[in-house]
Design a protein around this motif. Structure first.
Motif, PDB file in Angstrom:
ATOM      1  N   ILE A  93      -6.401 -12.843   8.351  1.00 24.01           N
ATOM      2  CA  ILE A  93      -6.045 -11.499   8.830  1.00 24.01           C
ATOM      3  C   ILE A  93      -5.997 -10.587   7.605  1.00 24.01           C
ATOM      4  CG2 ILE A  93      -4.437 -10.181  10.276  1.00 24.01           C
ATOM      5  CD1 ILE A  93      -3.320 -12.847  11.262  1.00 24.01           C
ATOM      6  N   PRO A  94      -7.155 -10.206   7.068  1.00 26.79           N
ATOM      7  CA  PRO A  94      -7.179  -9.491   5.784  1.00 26.79           C
ATOM      8  C   PRO A  94      -6.676  -8.056   5.854  1.00 26.79           C
ATOM      9  CG  PRO A  94      -9.383  -9.621   6.706  1.00 26.79           C
ATOM     10  CD  PRO A  94      -8.508 -10.439   7.603  1.00 26.79           C
ATOM     11  N   ASP A  95      -6.574  -7.476   7.055  1.00 25.17           N
ATOM     12  CA  ASP A  95      -6.182  -6.072   7.158  1.00 25.17           C
ATOM     13  C   ASP A  95      -4.672  -5.891   7.305  1.00 25.17           C
ATOM     14  OD1 ASP A  95      -6.109  -7.248   9.630  1.00 25.17           O
ATOM     15  OD2 ASP A  95      -6.812  -5.484  10.721  1.00 25.17           O
ATOM     16  N   GLN A  96      -3.898  -6.944   7.075  1.00 25.64           N
ATOM     17  CA  GLN A  96      -2.457  -6.818   7.171  1.00 25.64           C
ATOM     18  C   GLN A  96      -1.785  -7.567   6.033  1.00 25.64           C
ATOM     19  OE1 GLN A  96      -0.215  -6.931  10.696  1.00 25.64           O
ATOM     20  NE2 GLN A  96      -1.939  -6.722  12.082  1.00 25.64           N
TER      21      GLN A  96
ATOM     22  N   ILE B 248      -1.667   1.072  10.381  1.00 27.89           N
ATOM     23  CA  ILE B 248      -1.729  -0.333  10.013  1.00 27.89           C
ATOM     24  C   ILE B 248      -0.336  -0.886   9.935  1.00 27.89           C
ATOM     25  CG2 ILE B 248      -2.445  -1.957   8.203  1.00 27.89           C
ATOM     26  CD1 ILE B 248      -4.638   0.020   7.474  1.00 27.89           C
ATOM     27  N   ASN B 249      -0.101  -1.994  10.620  1.00 29.65           N
ATOM     28  CA  ASN B 249       1.203  -2.637  10.592  1.00 29.65           C
ATOM     29  C   ASN B 249       1.283  -3.545   9.363  1.00 29.65           C
ATOM     30  OD1 ASN B 249       3.553  -3.946  11.050  1.00 29.65           O
ATOM     31  ND2 ASN B 249       2.857  -5.120  12.820  1.00 29.65           N
ATOM     32  N   ILE B 250       2.114  -3.149   8.396  1.00 33.80           N
ATOM     33  CA  ILE B 250       2.184  -3.960   7.180  1.00 33.80           C
ATOM     34  C   ILE B 250       3.418  -4.829   7.149  1.00 33.80           C
ATOM     35  CG2 ILE B 250       0.952  -2.209   5.839  1.00 33.80           C
ATOM     36  CD1 ILE B 250       3.665  -1.396   4.656  1.00 33.80           C
TER      37      ILE B 250
ATOM     38  N   GLU C  62      -4.346   6.855   6.909  1.00 32.74           N
ATOM     39  CA  GLU C  62      -5.263   6.025   7.684  1.00 32.74           C
ATOM     40  C   GLU C  62      -6.555   6.752   8.046  1.00 32.74           C
ATOM     41  OE1 GLU C  62      -2.412   8.096  10.427  1.00 32.74           O
ATOM     42  OE2 GLU C  62      -2.220   6.867   8.623  1.00 32.74           O
ATOM     43  N   ARG C  63      -6.565   8.103   7.948  1.00 28.11           N
ATOM     44  CA  ARG C  63      -7.785   8.848   8.311  1.00 28.11           C
ATOM     45  C   ARG C  63      -8.429   9.537   7.108  1.00 28.11           C
ATOM     46  NH1 ARG C  63      -3.971   9.898  12.077  1.00 28.11           N
ATOM     47  NH2 ARG C  63      -3.369  11.821  11.001  1.00 28.11           N
ATOM     48  N   LEU C  64      -7.905   9.286   5.932  1.00 24.15           N
ATOM     49  CA  LEU C  64      -8.431   9.956   4.734  1.00 24.15           C
ATOM     50  C   LEU C  64      -9.742   9.331   4.264  1.00 24.15           C
ATOM     51  CD1 LEU C  64      -5.285  10.627   2.495  1.00 24.15           C
ATOM     52  CD2 LEU C  64      -6.593  12.264   3.861  1.00 24.15           C
ATOM     53  N   ARG C  65     -10.505  10.169   3.534  1.00 25.47           N
ATOM     54  CA  ARG C  65     -11.720   9.713   2.866  1.00 25.47           C
ATOM     55  C   ARG C  65     -11.602  10.084   1.390  1.00 25.47           C
ATOM     56  NH1 ARG C  65     -11.747   7.638   6.927  1.00 25.47           N
ATOM     57  NH2 ARG C  65     -13.344   7.467   8.535  1.00 25.47           N
ATOM     58  N   PRO C  66     -12.185   9.284   0.493  1.00 26.64           N
ATOM     59  CA  PRO C  66     -12.120   9.628  -0.941  1.00 26.64           C
ATOM     60  C   PRO C  66     -12.684  11.019  -1.213  1.00 26.64           C
ATOM     61  CG  PRO C  66     -12.924   7.388  -0.630  1.00 26.64           C
ATOM     62  CD  PRO C  66     -12.882   8.005   0.728  1.00 26.64           C
TER      63      PRO C  66
ATOM     64  N   ASP D 108       3.954   1.707   2.830  1.00 29.23           N
ATOM     65  CA  ASP D 108       3.106   2.510   3.712  1.00 29.23           C
ATOM     66  C   ASP D 108       1.932   3.130   2.974  1.00 29.23           C
ATOM     67  OD1 ASP D 108       4.764   1.999   5.879  1.00 29.23           O
ATOM     68  OD2 ASP D 108       6.096   3.647   5.356  1.00 29.23           O
ATOM     69  N   ALA D 109       1.949   3.093   1.646  1.00 33.03           N
ATOM     70  CA  ALA D 109       0.832   3.662   0.889  1.00 33.03           C
ATOM     71  C   ALA D 109      -0.385   2.759   0.919  1.00 33.03           C
ATOM     72  CB  ALA D 109       1.259   3.927  -0.553  1.00 33.03           C
ATOM     73  N   LEU D 110      -0.198   1.476   1.206  1.00 32.73           N
ATOM     74  CA  LEU D 110      -1.319   0.534   1.179  1.00 32.73           C
ATOM     75  C   LEU D 110      -2.285   0.803   2.321  1.00 32.73           C
ATOM     76  CD1 LEU D 110       0.503  -2.832   0.422  1.00 32.73           C
ATOM     77  CD2 LEU D 110      -0.839  -1.444  -1.161  1.00 32.73           C
ATOM     78  N   VAL D 111      -3.561   0.812   1.983  1.00 30.51           N
ATOM     79  CA  VAL D 111      -4.638   0.909   2.973  1.00 30.51           C
ATOM     80  C   VAL D 111      -5.417  -0.398   2.882  1.00 30.51           C
ATOM     81  CG1 VAL D 111      -6.687   2.148   3.736  1.00 30.51           C
ATOM     82  CG2 VAL D 111      -4.753   3.408   2.774  1.00 30.51           C
ATOM     83  N   LEU D 112      -5.415  -1.143   3.957  1.00 33.34           N
ATOM     84  CA  LEU D 112      -6.007  -2.479   3.962  1.00 33.34           C
ATOM     85  C   LEU D 112      -7.283  -2.481   4.797  1.00 33.34           C
ATOM     86  CD1 LEU D 112      -2.675  -4.396   4.565  1.00 33.34           C
ATOM     87  CD2 LEU D 112      -3.752  -3.883   2.372  1.00 33.34           C
ATOM     88  N   GLY D 113      -7.929  -3.627   4.804  1.00 36.78           N
ATOM     89  CA  GLY D 113      -9.130  -3.791   5.613  1.00 36.78           C
ATOM     90  C   GLY D 113     -10.407  -3.773   4.808  1.00 36.78           C
ATOM     91  N   GLY D 114     -10.370  -3.317   3.565  1.00 38.67           N
ATOM     92  CA  GLY D 114     -11.557  -3.301   2.721  1.00 38.67           C
ATOM     93  C   GLY D 114     -11.626  -4.534   1.837  1.00 38.67           C
ATOM     94  N   PRO D 115     -12.536  -4.545   0.878  1.00 32.32           N
ATOM     95  CA  PRO D 115     -12.641  -5.699  -0.024  1.00 32.32           C
ATOM     96  C   PRO D 115     -11.372  -5.926  -0.819  1.00 32.32           C
ATOM     97  CG  PRO D 115     -14.567  -4.265  -0.210  1.00 32.32           C
ATOM     98  CD  PRO D 115     -13.561  -3.526   0.595  1.00 32.32           C
ATOM     99  N   THR D 116     -10.641  -4.858  -1.103  1.00 30.10           N
ATOM    100  CA  THR D 116      -9.393  -4.968  -1.856  1.00 30.10           C
ATOM    101  C   THR D 116      -8.439  -3.893  -1.364  1.00 30.10           C
ATOM    102  OG1 THR D 116      -8.441  -4.989  -4.093  1.00 30.10           O
ATOM    103  CG2 THR D 116     -10.216  -3.434  -3.689  1.00 30.10           C
ATOM    104  N   PRO D 117      -7.136  -4.119  -1.436  1.00 35.04           N
ATOM    105  CA  PRO D 117      -6.202  -3.058  -1.025  1.00 35.04           C
ATOM    106  C   PRO D 117      -6.376  -1.817  -1.908  1.00 35.04           C
ATOM    107  CG  PRO D 117      -5.075  -5.158  -1.232  1.00 35.04           C
ATOM    108  CD  PRO D 117      -6.430  -5.362  -1.804  1.00 35.04           C
ATOM    109  N   MET D 118      -6.090  -0.654  -1.345  1.00 34.86           N
ATOM    110  CA  MET D 118      -6.171   0.572  -2.136  1.00 34.86           C
ATOM    111  C   MET D 118      -5.091   1.530  -1.671  1.00 34.86           C
ATOM    112  SD  MET D 118      -9.407   2.747  -0.696  1.00 34.86           S
ATOM    113  CE  MET D 118      -9.374   3.504   0.917  1.00 34.86           C
ATOM    114  N   ILE D 119      -4.840   2.562  -2.520  1.00 35.50           N
ATOM    115  CA  ILE D 119      -3.924   3.632  -2.162  1.00 35.50           C
ATOM    116  C   ILE D 119      -4.600   4.948  -2.497  1.00 35.50           C
ATOM    117  CG2 ILE D 119      -1.857   2.231  -2.505  1.00 35.50           C
ATOM    118  CD1 ILE D 119      -1.485   3.548  -5.184  1.00 35.50           C
ATOM    119  N   TYR D 120      -4.156   6.015  -1.859  1.00 39.90           N
ATOM    120  CA  TYR D 120      -4.688   7.355  -2.136  1.00 39.90           C
ATOM    121  C   TYR D 120      -3.696   8.116  -3.007  1.00 39.90           C
ATOM    122  CZ  TYR D 120      -8.535   6.956   1.193  1.00 39.90           C
ATOM    123  OH  TYR D 120      -9.686   6.591   1.838  1.00 39.90           O
TER     124      TYR D 120
END
Length: 431
Positions: free
Chosen positions: A279-282, A427-429, A402-406, A343-355
């Protein structure tokens, strides 16, 4: 490093293709919090396994033939829901007969406890009075004949007959008098006690048969999932033989093996971050529930169980027994680390990221969202350790990410504390 570079390149391509559309829509409203620097225990990742907090291998308490087996592997069952039903035809017939006998014993007891009916007392009294009247008549007749016998008016046989009849009538009267007294007094206490004992004995026989019938229905001891079947319809099971296996998954334990030099740093109740590769997106957060004080003498490791609240959907539990998991446990002294809200973590990609919000030089409370890949460390309440191209004091998006783009323009509507409680996120973390 190579993975992070490729990830940034990919998100930049996405930014170029969607930049014009985002500019037309205007800046996205977001809430942010600061990156803080704080002393935190250094952590290490341990590989473990997801295990149920309760597992029951259910056997049959009695022997019998399986008449019904309504469950299958994977089925969810409620507590006390039947898993298998054994044949009970013969024992049901025995129970019906013993219940009828019990009803008879209870009626007999009730008859004794109720005592004599008014009509019975009236009848006994009438018989007693009739016997008394006959006795008085025979006594008077005897006296009259005795006076005649003294004058030689009757013979000896006649007087003997009268005497005998008077004695018999007197005895009958005494018998009727005693019967009347017994009727008025009612049954003896000893008789009632005997009847009560008979009822108790019969009730015990009925209870025993009912208990046997209950044991012919094998039930689930708690809410859970059937993970193994050990019998089938028509099969004979002996007493103690296995029928099914049920596990509870509303909460799960992640069991990891911790080396003896690291286990002193692990404390009961501390929060632990858990990753499940399936479950990589959580990212899940649990607490240390158990530290087993018995080591594997060959590996010198201690079992540590991290308890996590599971998510149950219509398709079943999110975390399943046997899944591979990784738990980050504190294993060393404290060190300075960068912490952000979970809540800053954005998951689901190759690696976690934050904006990170890079402020606009000419517009207050506005800026651009910069995606920063991070490595995640130990949890600390609502905060979590991150490693990446970050600086203390920078603002990271914790709501609206959750809806942001770089590279997207953002408008900061609220600046929250780093450990603010979640309001709404895609995303439920917390698991």
């Amino acid at each position: 490093m190579r993975l992070a570079t490729s990830f940034v390149a990919s998100v930049c391509v996405c930014a170029l293709s969607s930049g014009q559309l985002m500019a037309q829509r205007g800046p996205a409203a977001v809430a942010v919090a600061e990156i803080i620097k704080r002393e935190t225990a250094s952590g290490q990742m341990f590989v473990g396994t997801v295990l149920p907090i309760k597992r029951s291998v259910i056997g049959s308490a009695v022997g019998g033939r399986v008449a019904e087996f309504p469950v299958n592997e994977g089925d969810f069952v409620r507590a006390k829901q039947p898993l298998a039903q054994l044949l009970t035809n013969t024992i049901n017939l025995e129970l019906d007969a013993e219940k009828a006998e019990l009803a008879l014993r209870k009626h007999e007891l009730a008859e004794l406890e109720n005592g004599s009916r008014p009509d019975e007392i009236k009848r006994a009294k009438a018989l007693m009075q009739a016997a008394k009247a006959d006795s008085e008549y025979q006594q008077k007749r005897r006296k009259r004949l005795e006076s005649l016998y003294a004058r030689k008016a009757v013979n000896e046989d006649d007087i003997q007959q009268v005497v005998s009849e008077s004695i018999r009538s007197e005895e009958l009267y005494q018998e009727a008098l005693a019967a009347y007294a017994l009727t008025v007094e009612g049954p003896r206490k000893e008789k009632i006690a005997q009847a009560k004992s008979q009822v108790a004995i019969q009730q015990a026989i009925v209870d025993k048969l009912e208990s046997q019938i209950v044991k012919h229905t094998i039930k689930s001891p708690f809410d859970g999932y059937v993970v193994a079947e050990h019998t089938e319809v028509g099969q004979w099971v002996n007493s103690g033989e296995l029928v099914a296996e049920v596990i509870a998954l509303d909460e799960v334990d992640v069991e990891v093996q911790v080396l003896e030099n690291h286990v002193p740093h692990v404390k009961l109740g501390m929060e632990v971050r858990v990753e499940v590769p399936a479950i990589p997106d959580q990212v899940f957060t649990g607490t240390v529930a158990l530290i087993v004080p018995q080591a594997d003498v060959r590996a010198r490791t201690f079992p540590v169980k991290v308890r996590i609240k599971n998510t149950i959907t219509k398709d079943g539990p999110l975390l399943k027994s046997g899944m591979l998991a990784r738990a980050v446990l504190p294993t060393g002294p404290k060190q300075n680390a960068l912490l952000v809200s979970k809540d800053a973590l954005v998951l689901g990609g190759p690696t976690p990221m934050i904006y990170v919000v890079d402020p606009s030089p000419d517009k207050k409370n506005q800026g651009k969202a910069r995606a920063v890949p991070v490595q995640v460390g130990v949890a600390n309440g609502r905060l979590i350790q991150v490693k990446g191209n970050l600086k203390p004091g920078e603002h990271v998006v914790i709501r609206g990410n959750e809806r942001l783009r770089p590279g997207q323009d953002v408008a900061i509507t609220e600046i929250l504390s780093p450990d603010a409680l979640p309001k709404a996120k895609a995303i439920n973390i917390d698991g």
